[in-house]
Design an enzyme around this catalytic site. Structure first.
Site, PDB file in Angstrom:
ATOM      1  N   CYS A   2       7.564  26.184   6.261  1.00 62.52           N
ATOM      2  CA  CYS A   2       6.846  25.815   7.507  1.00 62.52           C
ATOM      3  C   CYS A   2       6.214  26.888   8.224  1.00 62.52           C
ATOM      4  O   CYS A   2       5.540  27.760   7.342  1.00 62.52           O
ATOM      5  CB  CYS A   2       7.990  25.107   8.462  1.00 62.52           C
ATOM      6  SG  CYS A   2       6.964  23.909   9.663  1.00 62.52           S
ATOM      7  N   ASP A  25      14.604  25.284  15.513  1.00 69.42           N
ATOM      8  CA  ASP A  25      14.143  24.504  16.565  1.00 69.42           C
ATOM      9  C   ASP A  25      15.374  24.249  17.537  1.00 69.42           C
ATOM     10  O   ASP A  25      15.034  24.146  18.625  1.00 69.42           O
ATOM     11  CB  ASP A  25      13.705  23.096  16.114  1.00 69.42           C
ATOM     12  CG  ASP A  25      12.487  23.116  15.382  1.00 69.42           C
ATOM     13  OD1 ASP A  25      12.407  23.509  14.186  1.00 69.42           O
ATOM     14  OD2 ASP A  25      11.319  22.959  15.976  1.00 69.42           O
TER      15      ASP A  25
HETATM   16  P1  RI2 Z   1       8.842  29.070  16.174  1.00 69.27           P
HETATM   17  C1  RI2 Z   1       8.477  24.184  13.972  1.00 69.27           C
HETATM   18  O1  RI2 Z   1       8.468  22.911  14.589  1.00 69.27           O
HETATM   19  C2  RI2 Z   1       9.328  24.571  12.673  1.00 69.27           C
HETATM   20  O2  RI2 Z   1      10.398  23.893  12.416  1.00 69.27           O
HETATM   21  C3  RI2 Z   1       9.537  25.975  13.087  1.00 69.27           C
HETATM   22  O3  RI2 Z   1      10.573  26.677  12.074  1.00 69.27           O
HETATM   23  C4  RI2 Z   1      10.198  25.846  14.349  1.00 69.27           C
HETATM   24  O4  RI2 Z   1       9.257  25.028  15.073  1.00 69.27           O
HETATM   25  C5  RI2 Z   1      10.377  27.328  15.058  1.00 69.27           C
HETATM   26  O5  RI2 Z   1       9.081  27.786  15.195  1.00 69.27           O
HETATM   27  P2  RI2 Z   1       7.331  21.907  14.407  1.00 69.27           P
HETATM   28  O6  RI2 Z   1       6.881  21.926  15.889  1.00 69.27           O
HETATM   29  O7  RI2 Z   1       9.234  28.794  17.564  1.00 69.27           O
HETATM   30  O8  RI2 Z   1       6.350  22.235  13.329  1.00 69.27           O
HETATM   31  O9  RI2 Z   1       9.658  30.179  15.587  1.00 69.27           O
HETATM   32  O10 RI2 Z   1       7.816  20.681  14.058  1.00 69.27           O
HETATM   33  O11 RI2 Z   1       7.264  29.234  16.120  1.00 69.27           O
END
Ligand code: RI2
Length: 312
Positions: free
Chosen positions: A130, A199
């Site tokens: 991701c 998350d």
């Molecule tokens: P940072 C994202 O969720 C991903 O799951 C990613 O690993 C997590 O947030 C943490 O991201 P989404 O918003 O805070 O894409 O480290 O559903 O950037």
């Protein structure tokens, strides 16, 4: 009445124009600051009702990342405690707490980069899933320090945020290979370390992250490949200390495929999953590196609440 700009921030979080647990948290702080700055309230109670309405709007956008409620709680905490304070004091408190949250959050990501980079060795091949600012901070910092590294990135269906990571890593000059999610086991023997974001992190050290993370952790575990999580301390979930379960968000089916193409099929789109602590080797936070079993202590230290008051 909630201002249009604030509603727009909430909409952007819901539709994932603003995404990534840390960015979502900072956007919530910006929205609350905007609400405090532009409030037309005449009385403290009226002002706090407005702040409550904005908080509820923000909290309803996405249910899984605890960074969002933790940010709202941090920004509104001082004002909620300041019983009898005048309007200006309350406004000032919200604004300064929002600024503080945003500053702390950005510094935390930077520190995680530095702390995590110490765990990266020359010639490491890293897999990330991701798009996580924290995970990429570790990788980019290690590379900037001159470590020769290569990175594999999973596409991360359905929203394909892996492509954001590929863009960021290649822009930084890091040798990067894009693979589909189902190719992880095929390539795992080439990988030295997996680094992902989070998350939410539960009191038992379980990590809630983008769907597919737990499969990668399972594959890494089987192949005895190290599995690291990079996350700021506001990703730790205080509610899990009292048995609250983390809600796994299920999003629009259109993100997977146009459901009209398969009218007789049921389609599901959970966007997060839970990696058990046994598969996590360490968690890199801005306060240092901890084993997943220390999540309980982190939550206890960081999130003080009054007896009888329910944690978020
Ligand atoms: P940072 C994202 O969720 C991903 O799951 C990613 O690993 C997590 O947030 C943490 O991201 P989404 O918003 O805070 O894409 O480290 O559903 O950037």
């Amino acid at each position: 009445m909630i201002r249009a700009e604030i509603k727009q921030i909430a909409r952007d979080i819901r539709t994932m124009r603003i995404r990534g647990a840390g960015r979502v948290a900072r956007a919530a702080a910006v929205a609350l600051k905007l609400a405090a700055k532009t409030s037309k309230a005449k009385m403290p109670a009226e002002f706090m009702r407005e702040i409550d309405r904005v908080s509820s709007l923000l909290l309803a956008t996405r249910p899984t990342a605890i960074s969002l409620p933790n940010a709202v709680r941090f920004v509104t905490f001082g004002a909620k405690q300041a019983k009898g304070a005048d309007l200006q004091t309350l406004q000032g408190t919200i604004i300064s707490r929002a600024d503080e949250f945003i500053k702390n959050s950005k510094e935390a990501v930077e520190r995680i980069g530095k702390i995590g980079a110490r765990r990266i060795s020359n010639d490491d091949v890293i897999l990330t899933h991701c798009n996580s600012d924290c995970a990429l901070a570790v990788i980019k910092t290690a590379f900037k320090q001159g470590k020769r590294i290569k990175v594999f990135v999973t596409e991360s269906r359905p929203m394909r945020q892996g492509l954001i990571s590929v863009r960021e890593l290649t822009k930084a000059g890091i040798p990067t290979t894009l693979i589909v999610d189902s190719a992880v086991r095929h390539f795992i023997r080439d990988i030295d370390k997996v680094i992902v974001g989070a998350d939410s992190i539960a009191a038992n050290g379980a990590v809630i992250n983008k769907i597919g993370t737990s499969q990668i952790a399972l594959v890494a575990h089987e192949a005895r490949v190290l599995f690291f999580v990079a996350a700021e301390s506001y990703k730790f979930h205080p509610g899990t200390l009292v048995g609250r379960l983390v809600e796994i968000e299920e999003r629009d089916l259109d993100e997977v495929i146009n459901p009209k193409r398969f009218p007789r099929a049921k389609i599901r789109n959970p966007v997060f999953d839970i990696t058990p602590p046994e598969y996590v080797d360490l968690i890199i936070t801005e306060r240092g590196i901890i084993p997943p079993s220390a999540a309980y202590a982190i939550i206890q230290n960081l999130f003080a609440w009054e007896p009888g008051e329910e944690p978020v």
